[in-house]
Design an enzyme around this catalytic site. Structure first.
Site, PDB file in Angstrom:
ATOM      1  N   LYS A 110      32.540  50.394 120.167  1.00 47.14           N
ATOM      2  CA  LYS A 110      33.442  49.906 119.121  1.00 47.14           C
ATOM      3  C   LYS A 110      34.762  49.550 119.802  1.00 47.14           C
ATOM      4  CE  LYS A 110      35.788  52.721 116.184  1.00 47.14           C
ATOM      5  NZ  LYS A 110      37.196  52.400 116.482  1.00 47.14           N
ATOM      6  N   GLU A 179      39.091  49.177 108.562  1.00 51.82           N
ATOM      7  CA  GLU A 179      39.851  50.416 108.328  1.00 51.82           C
ATOM      8  C   GLU A 179      41.123  50.143 107.529  1.00 51.82           C
ATOM      9  OE1 GLU A 179      40.540  53.076 111.631  1.00 51.82           O
ATOM     10  OE2 GLU A 179      41.863  54.337 110.420  1.00 51.82           O
TER      11      GLU A 179
HETATM   12  O1  KIV Z   1      38.374  56.945 116.343  1.00 46.84           O
HETATM   13  C1  KIV Z   1      37.746  57.017 115.291  1.00 46.84           C
HETATM   14  O2  KIV Z   1      37.186  58.048 114.910  1.00 46.84           O
HETATM   15  C2  KIV Z   1      37.667  55.809 114.478  1.00 46.84           C
HETATM   16  C3  KIV Z   1      37.227  55.995 113.062  1.00 46.84           C
HETATM   17  C4  KIV Z   1      38.351  56.480 112.276  1.00 46.84           C
HETATM   18  C5  KIV Z   1      36.604  54.792 112.525  1.00 46.84           C
HETATM   19  O3  KIV Z   1      38.016  54.762 114.903  1.00 46.84           O
END
Ligand code: KIV
Length: 262
Positions: A110, A179
């Site tokens: 991600k 988010e």
């Molecule tokens: O770092 C994380 O846990 C995230 C979530 C809040 C989506 O990016």
């Protein structure tokens, strides 16, 4: 059975994609059967390491936690967060992603960012590395959680984010993580994009949902955003168990005959 990237991310308009964070081997064992995707989030900086923000998680720390989580995950897909870096460089993002991906053996990454990530995502897709693109409120942009700002209140916000999401999808993103944004923005992105959206503080209209596990289990009490529903109060459960332990040790009730070697 081990989930496949395709079967999880093809659930759009069929079933919700259920996601949670995990940073450890043991916690992953507990949640592995129950979720589609586990994110080894850089939120660990705040909930595990007590940092003020997510920026101090470096590639080495991320690799260690991602490897432990991946080792325990027999069913769910594991994505890691690409840690913050001060200066944007496509080459650097690609190099670091490939290194953490190979060392941790995770299923994907991600990355926080907007359309500046288009070429990065295109390249990683060619390398068969699935990318969840994180748009809207991007915690890495803030030096403290007290400064987090919900996305969508400025005039051109909807237009800009739609443009970004379309570009990220076209480049080959597997999913969009939305988010902290206004409901109408999350709803519009979800309706327009063919890839699934995963929301956190982005309403019920997303194709999937993620929360930080420590938040929803009531284990992290320093920060409580509006969008977090607490499904348990583990802090008080743990404290009650420890109070009992302390009392029993003080009163010679534990250990006793049952727990000793004779
Ligand atoms: O770092 C994380 O846990 C995230 C979530 C809040 C989506 O990016």
């Amino acid at each position: 059975m081990k989930r496949k990237i395709k079967s999880v991310f093809n659930k759009k308009n069929k079933k919700k994609i259920i996601c949670l964070t995990s940073y450890s081997y043991n916690f992953t064992k507990i949640v592995d059967d129950l979720v589609d995707v586990i994110l080894v989030g850089d939120s660990m900086g705040m909930v595990l390491y007590g940092m003020d923000n997510t920026r101090d998680i470096n590639d080495e720390i991320m690799t260690r936690h991602a490897s432990a989580v991946k080792k325990a995950a027999k069913n769910s897909l594991v994505f890691f967060d690409l840690p913050y870096s001060k200066k944007f460089s496509e080459k650097n993002i690609i190099k670091r992603t490939i290194e953490i991906f190979n060392r941790s053996k995770c299923d994907g990454v991600k990355i926080e960012g907007n359309s500046e990530l288009v070429d990065v995502i295109r390249y990683l897709k060619k390398m068969n590395i699935p990318v969840i693109a994180h748009v809207g409120l991007q915690p890495q942009k803030f030096s403290s959680s007290s400064k987090f700002k919900i996305y969508g209140r400025k005039e051109n916000d909807l237009k800009n984010i739609l443009k970004d999401c379309i570009a990220l999808e076209k480049a080959g993103a597997t999913s969009l993580l939305l988010e902290g944004m206004l409901t109408n923005i999350a709803k519009t992105i979800t309706n327009i994009s063919k890839i699934p959206t995963i929301g956190i503080g982005a309403s019920e209209y997303c194709d999937g949902q993620i929360l930080v596990s420590e938040d929803m289990l009531g284990m992290f009490t320093e920060y409580h955003p509006k969008f977090v529903k607490k499904y348990a109060k583990l802090s008080s459960n743990i404290q009650n168990a420890i109070k009992k332990y302390r009392e029993e040790v003080n009163n010679y009730k534990f250990p006793n005959k049952k727990f000793r070697y004779d």
